[in-house]
Design a protein around this motif. Sequence first.
Motif, short mmCIF file in Angstrom:
data_model
loop_
_atom_site.label_atom_id
_atom_site.label_comp_id
_atom_site.label_asym_id
_atom_site.label_seq_id
_atom_site.Cartn_x
_atom_site.Cartn_y
_atom_site.Cartn_z
N LEU A 27 -12.56 7.28 -0.71
CA LEU A 27 -13.26 8.27 0.11
C LEU A 27 -13.02 7.97 1.59
N THR A 28 -13.16 6.69 1.94
CA THR A 28 -12.93 6.29 3.33
C THR A 28 -11.48 6.51 3.73
N TYR A 29 -10.55 6.10 2.85
CA TYR A 29 -9.13 6.30 3.19
C TYR A 29 -8.80 7.77 3.41
N SER A 30 -9.36 8.63 2.55
CA SER A 30 -9.00 10.05 2.67
C SER A 30 -9.46 10.60 4.03
N VAL A 31 -10.67 10.24 4.44
CA VAL A 31 -11.18 10.75 5.72
C VAL A 31 -10.43 10.11 6.88
N LEU A 32 -10.22 8.81 6.80
CA LEU A 32 -9.54 8.11 7.89
C LEU A 32 -8.12 8.64 8.07
N HIS A 64 -1.77 4.20 3.08
CA HIS A 64 -2.23 5.53 3.44
C HIS A 64 -2.57 5.70 4.91
N VAL A 65 -2.83 4.59 5.60
CA VAL A 65 -3.08 4.72 7.05
C VAL A 65 -2.09 3.89 7.87
N GLU A 114 -3.61 3.46 -5.36
CA GLU A 114 -2.80 2.24 -5.45
C GLU A 114 -1.62 2.48 -6.38
N PHE A 115 -0.94 3.58 -6.15
CA PHE A 115 0.17 3.93 -7.03
C PHE A 115 1.31 4.48 -6.19
#
Length: 471
Positions: free
Chosen positions: A339-344, A138-139, A124-125
Motif C-alpha cells: 500500500l505504501t509502495y503504491s502511493v509513494l 518500485h521506487v 516481489e516478483f
Amino acid sequence: MKTASKADLYRQLPSVDELLRSDFAAVLIEREGRTAVTTAARAVLERLREEITAGTLDGPRLATALEHIGTAVENQLRRDLGFSLRRVINATGVILHTNLGRAPLGEAAIDHLRDIATGYSNLEFDIEAGARGKRDVHVQKLLANLFADAAEFPVSTVVVNNNAAAVLLALNSLAEGGEVIVSRGELVEIGGSFRIPDVMSKSGAVLREVGTTNRTRVGDYERAINERTRLLLRVHRSNFEIVGFTEQPSLEELVALGRRHNIPVMEDLGSGALIDLNQVGISGEPNVFDSLRAGVDVVTYSGDKLLGGPQAGLLSGRPELIARIRSNPLFRALRVDKLTYSVLESVLLAYVKNDYESIPALRMMRAQAAEIEARAKAMCATIARRGVRCEVVETRSVIGGGAAPGSTLPSFAVSVELDGKSPDDLAAALRLNEPPIIARVEDDRVLLDLRTVSPEDEAAIVAALVGVATQ
Ligand SMILES: *Cc1c(COP(=O)(O)O)cnc(C)c1O
C-alpha cells in the motif's frame, strides 16, 4: 398517587432477549448482525438501569424512554459501528498537521493504491524473468532519476515505516558498537518520543557530543574523531531555530572532514523536500538535493512531510552504504507494504513529471494568498447572507511537520463570531459536525484558514456554520 419504587422501575425494564424479539430489533439484526445489536441493546438497558439507580429516571420518564427504546438502540448501534478513524476538514492552516494525519493524498495516488490493494501485484516478483524480485525496485529507479544530477554517485534508496525507523536503522547498520559524532546544538526532540540521544542508544551506537548548544565548529568534530568513530551525524533542527551568536559548519566542511578520515556523513533531514522551497517563498529550508549535492553519504527523510506522500522513512545515498542498511535484519522488521509502495511510487512519479499540482500538500503550499482571499470573501458573503457574522482576516499558514519552523505563508481566513457562544464553544460545535471541522481559535476569534481546506469542502463548512448559528 404512589410513586413507583426503584424495584418497580427495574421490573419494567425488558430483558435483552425480549428486546431482541421485538419488531425493530428484527430489522436492525437483518442490517447489522445479531452480535452488534445484542451489544447495543445491552448498553442501552444498562444505561437505563444506571439512571434508575441514580434516581434520574422516574416512572413517567421511564415510560417515555421505553417507548423510544428502538431509536436508542439504533443510535447506540450507529456509535458502535461508526469508524473510529474519520475524515476531518482541516481549517487550521497547518499544512502538514501531525495530529491530523500529515500529508493528504491526491487522486492519482489513490487510484494506483486501489488498483494494487484490491488484487495481486508484482510486489516481489520480476515479471520479465518470472522469478522472485525485490520490493525496493518500485521506487528505486524513480529516485535514482530524480537525484541523477545531484550526487557524485548513483543514488540508492530503501524505504521503511517512518523516518524515526530510518534513523534507527541507519545508526544500527553503520555504527553499532562504535561512536557517532553529533553537535550539541542538534540533540533534538522531534515530538512524541523521538529524541536523538535515545534513538542513538537504542541503535547500539555511542553518542559523542561535541561543541555547544549555539556554536559548534568543524574542529570540534575533528578533535573527537578516534578509531571507534563510525559516523558524523547532522540532524536538521526541524522544530526550532537557534538565533544570535551561533556557528555551525557547512555540510561541505563536514563532508570534507569525513572524506579525510574515511568516515561517512549521515544527515537526518526530517522533512525531505524534493523541490526548491524558495519557489513557494520559504527560504533556508534544505532539501534532499542540497544534501546529496554537498556530498552527504546517507540522507534520511519522511515520506509524509514536505514530500507530500504516505507515512514512510526514506534512506537515500551511496550504494554500498544503502546495501549494508538493506542487509540488516532490522530492515525486514521495518519495511513497508504494497500500500505504501503504491502511493509513494505514484507521488514520486509526479515529481519526475514536475506535476506538483497533483500533490495536495505542494498545491496548498503553492496556493497564492490572493486566490485564498477570493475564496474566503466568497464564503463570508454566503455565510453573511444566511445571518452569520463573518469577516475575512489576513493570517499566516504554517508548514508544520517539522519543517521551516520559522517561516509561514501569507494567507486569509474566515473569522466567525456568534452571539452567546464563546470562540471555544463555537470551535467545539464545529468539531461535532460530520465531517468534523477543526478550526483555530486566535485572539478570541474562530479562524478558518482556507489554505488547508479543499474547495470541495467549502459547502460543508457553510452548512455547518449556518447550522450552529440557527441551533
Ligand atoms: C520528523 C522528523 C523525524 C521523525 O520522522 P517521522 O517520519 O515522524 O518518524 C526525525 N528526524 C527529524 C529531523 C524530523 O524532522
